[in-house]
Design a protein around this motif. Structure first.
Motif, mmCIF file in Angstrom:
data_model
loop_
_atom_site.group_PDB
_atom_site.id
_atom_site.type_symbol
_atom_site.label_atom_id
_atom_site.label_comp_id
_atom_site.label_asym_id
_atom_site.label_seq_id
_atom_site.Cartn_x
_atom_site.Cartn_y
_atom_site.Cartn_z
ATOM 1 N N LEU A 44 1.192 -18.784 -27.196
ATOM 2 C CA LEU A 44 0.371 -18.157 -26.545
ATOM 3 C C LEU A 44 0.320 -17.763 -25.113
ATOM 4 C CD1 LEU A 44 -1.941 -15.484 -26.681
ATOM 5 C CD2 LEU A 44 -3.008 -17.256 -26.231
ATOM 6 N N MET A 45 -0.151 -18.719 -23.911
ATOM 7 C CA MET A 45 -0.185 -19.375 -23.049
ATOM 8 C C MET A 45 1.567 -18.715 -22.491
ATOM 9 S SD MET A 45 -3.549 -20.301 -22.635
ATOM 10 C CE MET A 45 -4.221 -18.614 -23.355
ATOM 11 N N THR A 46 2.466 -19.447 -23.354
ATOM 12 C CA THR A 46 3.717 -19.765 -22.960
ATOM 13 C C THR A 46 4.258 -18.179 -22.315
ATOM 14 O OG1 THR A 46 4.549 -21.757 -23.347
ATOM 15 C CG2 THR A 46 6.059 -20.283 -23.325
ATOM 16 N N GLU A 47 4.185 -16.954 -23.198
ATOM 17 C CA GLU A 47 4.294 -15.797 -23.301
ATOM 18 C C GLU A 47 3.775 -15.117 -22.708
ATOM 19 O OE1 GLU A 47 4.900 -13.584 -27.190
ATOM 20 O OE2 GLU A 47 4.912 -15.617 -28.076
ATOM 21 N N MET A 48 2.684 -15.547 -22.010
ATOM 22 C CA MET A 48 1.308 -14.712 -21.872
ATOM 23 C C MET A 48 1.732 -15.235 -20.258
ATOM 24 S SD MET A 48 -2.646 -14.807 -23.117
ATOM 25 C CE MET A 48 -3.008 -13.945 -24.240
ATOM 26 N N THR A 49 1.881 -16.378 -19.283
ATOM 27 C CA THR A 49 2.495 -16.842 -18.296
ATOM 28 C C THR A 49 3.798 -16.040 -17.735
ATOM 29 O OG1 THR A 49 2.781 -18.940 -19.301
ATOM 30 C CG2 THR A 49 1.833 -18.600 -17.148
ATOM 31 N N ASP B 30 -13.884 -23.654 -32.266
ATOM 32 C CA ASP B 30 -12.203 -22.586 -32.189
ATOM 33 C C ASP B 30 -12.034 -21.181 -31.313
ATOM 34 O OD1 ASP B 30 -10.974 -23.604 -34.406
ATOM 35 O OD2 ASP B 30 -12.120 -22.408 -35.435
ATOM 36 N N PHE B 31 -13.163 -20.744 -30.818
ATOM 37 C CA PHE B 31 -13.412 -20.112 -29.532
ATOM 38 C C PHE B 31 -13.655 -20.879 -28.760
ATOM 39 C CE2 PHE B 31 -16.569 -18.188 -26.921
ATOM 40 C CZ PHE B 31 -15.957 -16.945 -26.550
ATOM 41 N N THR B 32 -13.825 -21.621 -27.775
ATOM 42 C CA THR B 32 -13.877 -22.428 -27.163
ATOM 43 C C THR B 32 -12.867 -22.839 -26.848
ATOM 44 O OG1 THR B 32 -16.468 -22.796 -27.647
ATOM 45 C CG2 THR B 32 -15.535 -24.188 -26.335
ATOM 46 N N ARG B 33 -12.165 -23.537 -28.095
ATOM 47 C CA ARG B 33 -11.164 -24.071 -27.735
ATOM 48 C C ARG B 33 -10.316 -23.073 -27.052
ATOM 49 N NH1 ARG B 33 -6.669 -24.297 -30.977
ATOM 50 N NH2 ARG B 33 -8.053 -23.770 -32.506
ATOM 51 N N ILE B 34 -9.909 -21.796 -27.434
ATOM 52 C CA ILE B 34 -9.488 -21.121 -26.737
ATOM 53 C C ILE B 34 -10.020 -20.196 -25.748
ATOM 54 C CG2 ILE B 34 -7.891 -18.376 -27.150
ATOM 55 C CD1 ILE B 34 -7.438 -20.894 -29.729
ATOM 56 N N LEU B 35 -10.341 -20.309 -25.512
ATOM 57 C CA LEU B 35 -11.694 -20.055 -24.520
ATOM 58 C C LEU B 35 -10.879 -20.635 -23.409
ATOM 59 C CD1 LEU B 35 -13.160 -17.609 -22.651
ATOM 60 C CD2 LEU B 35 -15.143 -18.802 -23.267
ATOM 61 N N SER B 36 -11.581 -22.138 -23.533
ATOM 62 C CA SER B 36 -11.258 -22.750 -22.623
ATOM 63 C C SER B 36 -9.240 -22.877 -21.925
ATOM 64 C CB SER B 36 -11.477 -24.019 -23.259
ATOM 65 O OG SER B 36 -12.848 -24.386 -22.740
ATOM 66 N N ARG B 37 -8.808 -22.867 -22.865
ATOM 67 C CA ARG B 37 -7.055 -22.970 -22.595
ATOM 68 C C ARG B 37 -6.885 -21.544 -21.592
ATOM 69 N NH1 ARG B 37 -3.103 -25.791 -24.681
ATOM 70 N NH2 ARG B 37 -1.838 -24.867 -23.340
ATOM 71 N N LEU B 38 -7.300 -20.135 -22.059
ATOM 72 C CA LEU B 38 -7.497 -19.249 -21.473
ATOM 73 C C LEU B 38 -7.734 -19.590 -19.918
ATOM 74 C CD1 LEU B 38 -7.771 -17.035 -23.494
ATOM 75 C CD2 LEU B 38 -5.705 -17.110 -22.766
ATOM 76 N N SER C 80 -8.253 -22.299 -18.076
ATOM 77 C CA SER C 80 -7.870 -23.699 -18.009
ATOM 78 C C SER C 80 -5.806 -22.555 -16.556
ATOM 79 C CB SER C 80 -7.341 -25.026 -18.221
ATOM 80 O OG SER C 80 -6.508 -24.280 -19.426
ATOM 81 N N ALA C 81 -5.483 -21.150 -17.652
ATOM 82 C CA ALA C 81 -4.402 -20.895 -16.995
ATOM 83 C C ALA C 81 -4.867 -20.061 -16.228
ATOM 84 C CB ALA C 81 -3.670 -20.300 -18.434
ATOM 85 N N GLY C 82 -6.116 -20.059 -15.634
ATOM 86 C CA GLY C 82 -6.066 -18.761 -14.898
ATOM 87 C C GLY C 82 -6.453 -17.159 -15.124
#
Length: 116
Positions: A67-72, A91-99, A101-103
């Motif tokens: 997901l992060m690779t495709e979005m960037t 699960d929600f917090t994990r995804i939210l934190s990753r998004l 941290s990717a800006g």
């Protein structure tokens, strides 16, 4: 002799007139609403976190790394993050934190299930 209730009312009126409950700054409302213009363009992509912790993007399950690779790669800087009623907080917090941290700016909404 003055009845006690008269003294109480005089003191009550005195304190009401000489004291403030809140500072005046808290009572001011800034309701200036800028003019809205209709904006046409692409809609904000939606990422869904299921109850099993699975991430769906464009109706396809993805790992968070994919997901992060495709979005960037697509230059996406803003998403709508939706969760189902049975999605776990972890699960929600994990995804939210990753998004985050990717800006990527994230807007959250909970999907409601329809009952017949």
């Amino acid at each position: 002799m003055t009845p006690l209730i008269d003294v109480v009312f005089i003191l009550l009126v005195f304190f009401m007139l000489t004291s403030r409950l809140l500072p005046v700054g808290f009572l001011e409302l800034g309701n200036a609403t800028p003019e809205r213009q209709s904006v046409t363009g692409q809609s904000i992509p939606e990422v869904t976190v299921t109850g099993t912790g699975e991430v769906l993007w464009r109706a396809q399950p993805r790992s968070i790394e994919e997901l992060m690779t495709e979005m960037t790669a697509n230059g996406i800087s803003e998403v709508n993050l939706s969760t189902r009623p049975d999605t776990g907080l972890g699960d929600f917090t994990r995804i939210l934190s990753r998004l985050d941290s990717a800006g990527i700016d994230t807007h959250w909404k909970r999907l409601h299930t329809q009952t017949p």
